[in-house]
Design a protein around this motif. Sequence first.
Motif, PDB file in Angstrom:
ATOM      1  N   LEU A 165       1.076   6.029  -6.286  1.00  0.00           N
ATOM      2  CA  LEU A 165       0.810   5.583  -7.664  1.00  0.00           C
ATOM      3  C   LEU A 165      -0.521   6.142  -8.169  1.00  0.00           C
ATOM      4  O   LEU A 165      -1.535   6.108  -7.468  1.00  0.00           O
ATOM      5  CB  LEU A 165       0.760   4.044  -7.672  1.00  0.00           C
ATOM      6  N   ALA A 218     -11.923   7.826  -1.000  1.00  0.00           N
ATOM      7  CA  ALA A 218     -12.063   6.971   0.197  1.00  0.00           C
ATOM      8  C   ALA A 218     -11.199   5.717   0.043  1.00  0.00           C
ATOM      9  O   ALA A 218     -10.531   5.297   0.990  1.00  0.00           O
ATOM     10  CB  ALA A 218     -13.522   6.592   0.394  1.00  0.00           C
ATOM     11  N   LEU A 219     -11.207   5.127  -1.159  1.00  0.00           N
ATOM     12  CA  LEU A 219     -10.401   3.919  -1.378  1.00  0.00           C
ATOM     13  C   LEU A 219      -8.903   4.244  -1.342  1.00  0.00           C
ATOM     14  O   LEU A 219      -8.087   3.393  -1.008  1.00  0.00           O
ATOM     15  CB  LEU A 219     -10.742   3.264  -2.709  1.00  0.00           C
ATOM     16  N   LYS A 220      -8.566   5.464  -1.717  1.00  0.00           N
ATOM     17  CA  LYS A 220      -7.151   5.864  -1.687  1.00  0.00           C
ATOM     18  C   LYS A 220      -6.756   6.380  -0.316  1.00  0.00           C
ATOM     19  O   LYS A 220      -5.628   6.828  -0.128  1.00  0.00           O
ATOM     20  CB  LYS A 220      -6.884   6.924  -2.761  1.00  0.00           C
ATOM     21  N   TYR A 221      -7.704   6.357   0.605  1.00  0.00           N
ATOM     22  CA  TYR A 221      -7.473   6.761   1.997  1.00  0.00           C
ATOM     23  C   TYR A 221      -6.897   8.175   2.067  1.00  0.00           C
ATOM     24  O   TYR A 221      -5.886   8.431   2.708  1.00  0.00           O
ATOM     25  CB  TYR A 221      -6.545   5.750   2.691  1.00  0.00           C
ATOM     26  N   GLN A 242      -8.915  11.232 -11.442  1.00  0.00           N
ATOM     27  CA  GLN A 242      -8.868  10.171 -10.419  1.00  0.00           C
ATOM     28  C   GLN A 242      -7.443   9.675 -10.196  1.00  0.00           C
ATOM     29  O   GLN A 242      -7.056   9.364  -9.070  1.00  0.00           O
ATOM     30  CB  GLN A 242      -9.838   9.019 -10.737  1.00  0.00           C
ATOM     31  N   TYR A 261     -15.622   8.758  -4.016  1.00  0.00           N
ATOM     32  CA  TYR A 261     -15.542   7.315  -3.748  1.00  0.00           C
ATOM     33  C   TYR A 261     -14.094   6.829  -3.832  1.00  0.00           C
ATOM     34  O   TYR A 261     -13.590   6.161  -2.912  1.00  0.00           O
ATOM     35  CB  TYR A 261     -16.419   6.594  -4.769  1.00  0.00           C
ATOM     36  N   LEU A 262     -13.418   7.202  -4.919  1.00  0.00           N
ATOM     37  CA  LEU A 262     -12.031   6.740  -5.073  1.00  0.00           C
ATOM     38  C   LEU A 262     -11.111   7.385  -4.033  1.00  0.00           C
ATOM     39  O   LEU A 262     -10.130   6.770  -3.617  1.00  0.00           O
ATOM     40  CB  LEU A 262     -11.532   7.017  -6.493  1.00  0.00           C
ATOM     41  N   ARG A 299       1.291   1.876  -3.566  1.00  0.00           N
ATOM     42  CA  ARG A 299       0.025   2.287  -4.190  1.00  0.00           C
ATOM     43  C   ARG A 299      -0.362   3.705  -3.782  1.00  0.00           C
ATOM     44  O   ARG A 299      -1.068   4.387  -4.516  1.00  0.00           O
ATOM     45  CB  ARG A 299      -1.091   1.286  -3.825  1.00  0.00           C
ATOM     46  N   ASP A 300       0.113   4.154  -2.622  1.00  0.00           N
ATOM     47  CA  ASP A 300      -0.176   5.520  -2.172  1.00  0.00           C
ATOM     48  C   ASP A 300       0.520   6.584  -3.032  1.00  0.00           C
ATOM     49  O   ASP A 300       0.087   7.733  -3.059  1.00  0.00           O
ATOM     50  CB  ASP A 300       0.258   5.715  -0.705  1.00  0.00           C
ATOM     51  N   VAL A 308     -10.193  13.043   4.789  1.00  0.00           N
ATOM     52  CA  VAL A 308     -11.517  13.585   4.446  1.00  0.00           C
ATOM     53  C   VAL A 308     -11.560  15.115   4.532  1.00  0.00           C
ATOM     54  O   VAL A 308     -12.366  15.751   3.842  1.00  0.00           O
ATOM     55  CB  VAL A 308     -12.640  12.997   5.346  1.00  0.00           C
ATOM     56  N   GLN A 314     -19.013  12.516  -7.455  1.00  0.00           N
ATOM     57  CA  GLN A 314     -19.311  11.343  -6.613  1.00  0.00           C
ATOM     58  C   GLN A 314     -18.239  10.268  -6.802  1.00  0.00           C
ATOM     59  O   GLN A 314     -17.784   9.643  -5.838  1.00  0.00           O
ATOM     60  CB  GLN A 314     -20.681  10.761  -7.001  1.00  0.00           C
ATOM     61  N   PHE A 315     -17.878  10.055  -8.049  1.00  0.00           N
ATOM     62  CA  PHE A 315     -16.894   9.014  -8.357  1.00  0.00           C
ATOM     63  C   PHE A 315     -15.535   9.343  -7.739  1.00  0.00           C
ATOM     64  O   PHE A 315     -14.859   8.461  -7.193  1.00  0.00           O
ATOM     65  CB  PHE A 315     -16.772   8.875  -9.878  1.00  0.00           C
ATOM     66  N   GLU A 359       0.823  -1.218   0.000  1.00  0.00           N
ATOM     67  CA  GLU A 359       0.000   0.000   0.000  1.00  0.00           C
ATOM     68  C   GLU A 359       0.857   1.268   0.000  1.00  0.00           C
ATOM     69  O   GLU A 359       0.415   2.308  -0.484  1.00  0.00           O
ATOM     70  CB  GLU A 359      -0.968  -0.017   1.180  1.00  0.00           C
TER      71      GLU A 359
END
Lengths: 284, 249
Positions: free
Chosen positions: A75, A99-102, A144, A96-97, A72-73, A105, A92-93, A69
Motif C-alpha cells: 500500500l 525504515a518504517l516500511k521495512y 514516499q 526514515y519512512l 500495508r506492504d 537497507v 532524510q524523510f 502488515e
Amino acid sequence: MLSVNHVTKKYGKFIALEDITLEFENGVYGLLAPNGAGKTTLMKMLATLLFPTSGEILWDGIKITELGEQYRDILGYLPQKFGYYKNNTPRQFLRYLAALKYIDVKVVEEKIEQLLEMVSLCEDADKKMRKFSGGMLQRVGIAQAMLNDPKVLILDEPTAGLDPKERVRFRNIIHNLAKDRIVILSTHIVSDIETIANQIVMLRQHKLLCCESPKEVCKRLQGKVYEVPAESENRETGFLLSERQSENGTVLRVACEEPPKDGVLVAPNLEDVFLYIYRDGMEG
Amino acid sequence: MSIMMPSKEEKEQSIHTILELGMQPSKTLKDVIPVLLKRIRIYNLFFGIWDAIFLAFVCVIAFTVVFMLPEGINRNVRYMGLFFISPFFYLMLHGFTAWKELQNGTYEIKMTCHYTLRELTALRMIIFSVFCIVLDVILSGGIWHFTKEGMKLFQLIGLSLSALFFYGTATMAVLRKGLSIYGQLAVPVIWSVLCLVPIILKIDMEAILLALPNVVVGIVFVAAVCCYLVQIKKYLFGGEKGGFYYVVS
C-alpha cells in the motif's frame, strides 16, 4: 484485486457511506464527488486508517484487516494533508519512512534516488522542506507513497492547492505510475481525472452512483446538453451548467430534456455530468 | 457395509497437525521488542521529535529547580514532588511527542507503514520509561542526600519508580481503550490531585512511608513493573482498531 463488499461506515447515527460495492483492478480510478460525500472516508478505509462498520474490504479475497502488515506492504498512501517534518530534507524523510516500511537497507539509497528523479526533486533533495512550495511537497508525498513500490496507490485530493503547471506535471507522474498498479485518486476537480482516469467512481448522498469509464459517464447526459446564446429568450430553459465566451458573444451551456429554441446540441463532458448530477439538493 | 475408521496413530497425527497449524506461537515482549528496535533503530524512533523531547527535559528541570531544590522546602513537599516528577516527565515526553505528530500531520502516513504508529508509540514508551528511571534514581539520590535522617535510598527509589510504573500503566490503559482527549487528560489530573492532597492536608507522608517494610516496597515495585509490561504488551499486540484511536494516543 481490491474488492469493497457492501461496505457501510457510520459515525454514531451519521451514515458516511452506505452499502458501497466496488472492484479495483490495475489502472487509475478517479473518485469524484463533492466535499462531504464520503470520498475521504472511503480512501481512509482502503488505507486501513478506518474500518467499515459493516461489510468488508478484500485484497485477493482476504480481508485487509487480517492481512495487516502484508497489506500495508503493498500500500502507498498520500493523505489529503501530507505531513512532514519541516526541518528535514526529502532525502532524510524518505530514509526514515523507508525504515518504517521495512525496506531492505541495501536498496534504500538507490530507490530514493530513483524516486527523487521521478518526481524531479534531485536538485532539492538535500534542502530543508520548510522552504518547499505546495507542489514540491506533494511530489515528496508521491515519492514516499512509492517507496515500497505499492500495488495499491491511494492519493487523497493530491492536486488541491497546486498551480496549473504543477497539476499537469502531477497528472503525468500518475499516468506513468498506473501501468502496473491500482491508483485510486480522489478529487472534486474534474479536470484532474478527466484525462488520466480509466474509471470514474461517483458517490451521491453517501451511496455509490456509478463506476464507469469517463465515456460511459458522459453518455448519461448524451443528447441533453445544449449551447444557447445568452441573449436567447429561452435562456431560463433547463439547468445551467456553465457559460463561455464565443465569437458571437456569451454562450450558455445548459442541460435539458427538450431542445431549447436556438439551442445547439453538444457532446457532454465530465464536468457537465458532474455539475448536473451534483446540482443543488443532490450533493453528497 | 463397514466403514474404515482411522487408527489411533492417524488420529493423533491429525490432532498434532491441527494444533500445529491452528495454534500460533504466543508473542512475547522479550522476543518482539529487540527485533523491532533492531529494525526500526533508535534514531528513527525519535526522528523529527527531538525538539519535543528537549522541551520535556526543560520542563522537568524547571520543575525540579523551582519545587524541589530550594533550601527550606518542606520534606513532605520534596517526597511528593519526587513521586510526581517521574510520571510528570513521562507525561511531558509522551504529550509533547504526540502533540508534535498531530501538529505535523505525520501520523496518517505512519499508520499505513509496515511498522505503524502503534509500534512506534509502544517502543517510545519503553524508552521513555528508561529515561524516567534514570531521572528518578538521580533525584532520589539527591533527596536522600538532603534528608539523610529521613527515608532510605532504597525506599525512595522503590516507591518513586512504583509511582512511575503505575502512572505508565494507567497511561497505556487509557491509550489502549482509545479514550478521547479528556479521558487521556484524566490520568495526569488524578495523579496531580493524589500528589497534592497530602501537601494540602498536611499529612505526614514521611511517617507513613517510613512505616512501610522494605518487603512491601519491593512487592509494590514488582507489581507496578508487571502491570506496566502487561499494558505495553496488550497495547502492542492489541490489534488495529482504526480511526484516530491510536493517533491521538
